[in-house]
Design a protein around this motif. Structure first.
Motif, PDB file in Angstrom:
ATOM      1  N   ASN A 148       1.002  -1.295   0.030  1.00 52.34           N
ATOM      2  CA  ASN A 148       0.031  -0.113  -0.138  1.00 52.34           C
ATOM      3  C   ASN A 148       0.826   1.363   0.037  1.00 52.34           C
ATOM      4  O   ASN A 148       2.158   1.248   0.514  1.00 52.34           O
ATOM      5  CB  ASN A 148      -0.908   0.039   1.196  1.00 52.34           C
ATOM      6  CG  ASN A 148      -1.874  -0.988   1.155  1.00 52.34           C
ATOM      7  OD1 ASN A 148      -2.391  -1.222  -0.234  1.00 52.34           O
ATOM      8  ND2 ASN A 148      -2.792  -1.624   1.983  1.00 52.34           N
ATOM      9  N   CYS A 158      -0.411  -4.563  -7.277  1.00 52.30           N
ATOM     10  CA  CYS A 158      -0.538  -4.458  -5.879  1.00 52.30           C
ATOM     11  C   CYS A 158      -0.993  -5.538  -5.145  1.00 52.30           C
ATOM     12  O   CYS A 158      -1.604  -6.391  -5.567  1.00 52.30           O
ATOM     13  CB  CYS A 158      -1.740  -3.416  -5.506  1.00 52.30           C
ATOM     14  SG  CYS A 158      -1.153  -1.822  -6.386  1.00 52.30           S
ATOM     15  N   ARG A 169      -3.571   0.797  -3.116  1.00 54.99           N
ATOM     16  CA  ARG A 169      -4.580   1.194  -1.859  1.00 54.99           C
ATOM     17  C   ARG A 169      -5.098  -0.020  -1.338  1.00 54.99           C
ATOM     18  O   ARG A 169      -5.366  -0.810  -1.987  1.00 54.99           O
ATOM     19  CB  ARG A 169      -5.571   2.358  -2.377  1.00 54.99           C
ATOM     20  CG  ARG A 169      -4.921   3.454  -2.685  1.00 54.99           C
ATOM     21  CD  ARG A 169      -4.789   4.427  -1.768  1.00 54.99           C
ATOM     22  NE  ARG A 169      -4.323   5.856  -2.361  1.00 54.99           N
ATOM     23  CZ  ARG A 169      -3.712   6.635  -1.691  1.00 54.99           C
ATOM     24  NH1 ARG A 169      -3.183   6.596  -0.575  1.00 54.99           N
ATOM     25  NH2 ARG A 169      -3.318   7.777  -2.708  1.00 54.99           N
TER      26      ARG A 169
END
Length: 183
Positions: A148, A158, A169
């Motif tokens: 993150n 991610c 995120r």
């Protein structure tokens, strides 16, 4: 050159009445004026290096690829069989064993080409595949998944599979405000 290829294939593969070719180590061959099948990359096999005139260990092959390539040498045929890494050589050798079924138009055949990333066990995984905290990027390389707040371009980069405005995120169960914060 076409008759050279025909003679090479028939003398060593199709015509079973000919004597078996001799198997020699590279350092035992002093004269290249003979038909040769050289197995191994130029860094491991001095005959392959002489035939290809290259010290590039991979001859431009990507990871997981192998190749059989025919070179003409003063009316002799030199066949080079290589793989990158060397364990990919088995793929080309297995194809060479099937040479009677081999379509030998042209002088070079590559095997094991991958559009994506090649694993250590030489499996081809497509772009964007995630495996063991890594992902296959468009550069055909595995990269570690990002934490993150790290920069990203795509969700698959991610750990949380959530790239928002080029930043990894955590998933949001609510709504994002104008500052991209989860509410």
């Amino acid at each position: 050159a076409n008759s050279l290829r025909t003679d090479f294939w028939s003398n060593y593969v199709v015509d079973q009445t000919r004597p078996m070719p001799e198997i020699k180590k590279a350092n035992e061959i002093k004269d290249l004026r003979r038909n040769i099948i050289s197995v191994g990359n130029p860094c491991a096999n001095s005959i392959t290096q002489q035939i290809t005139h290259s010290s590039d260990c991979t001859l431009g092959l990507k990871k997981g690829e192998s190749m059989i390539k025919l070179y003409d040498y003063f009316d002799y045929a030199h066949l080079v069989v290589i793989g990158n890494p060397p364990k990919a050589l088995e793929l080309a050798i297995n194809e060479l064993k099937k040479i009677n079924d081999f379509n030998h138009e042209g002088i070079e055949v590559k095997f094991g080409q991958c559009t994506g990333c090649v694993t250590d066990d030489l499996k081809c995984l497509p772009f964007e595949t995630r495996q063991n905290n890594q992902y296959c990027g468009q550069d055909e390389e595995f990269s570690l998944q990002k934490q993150n707040n790290d920069n990203c371009n795509e969700d698959y980069e991610c750990i949380n599979n959530n790239c928002v405005k080029n930043t990894c995120r955590p998933p949001c169960d609510g709504c994002l405000n104008d500052a991209n914060e989860c509410i």
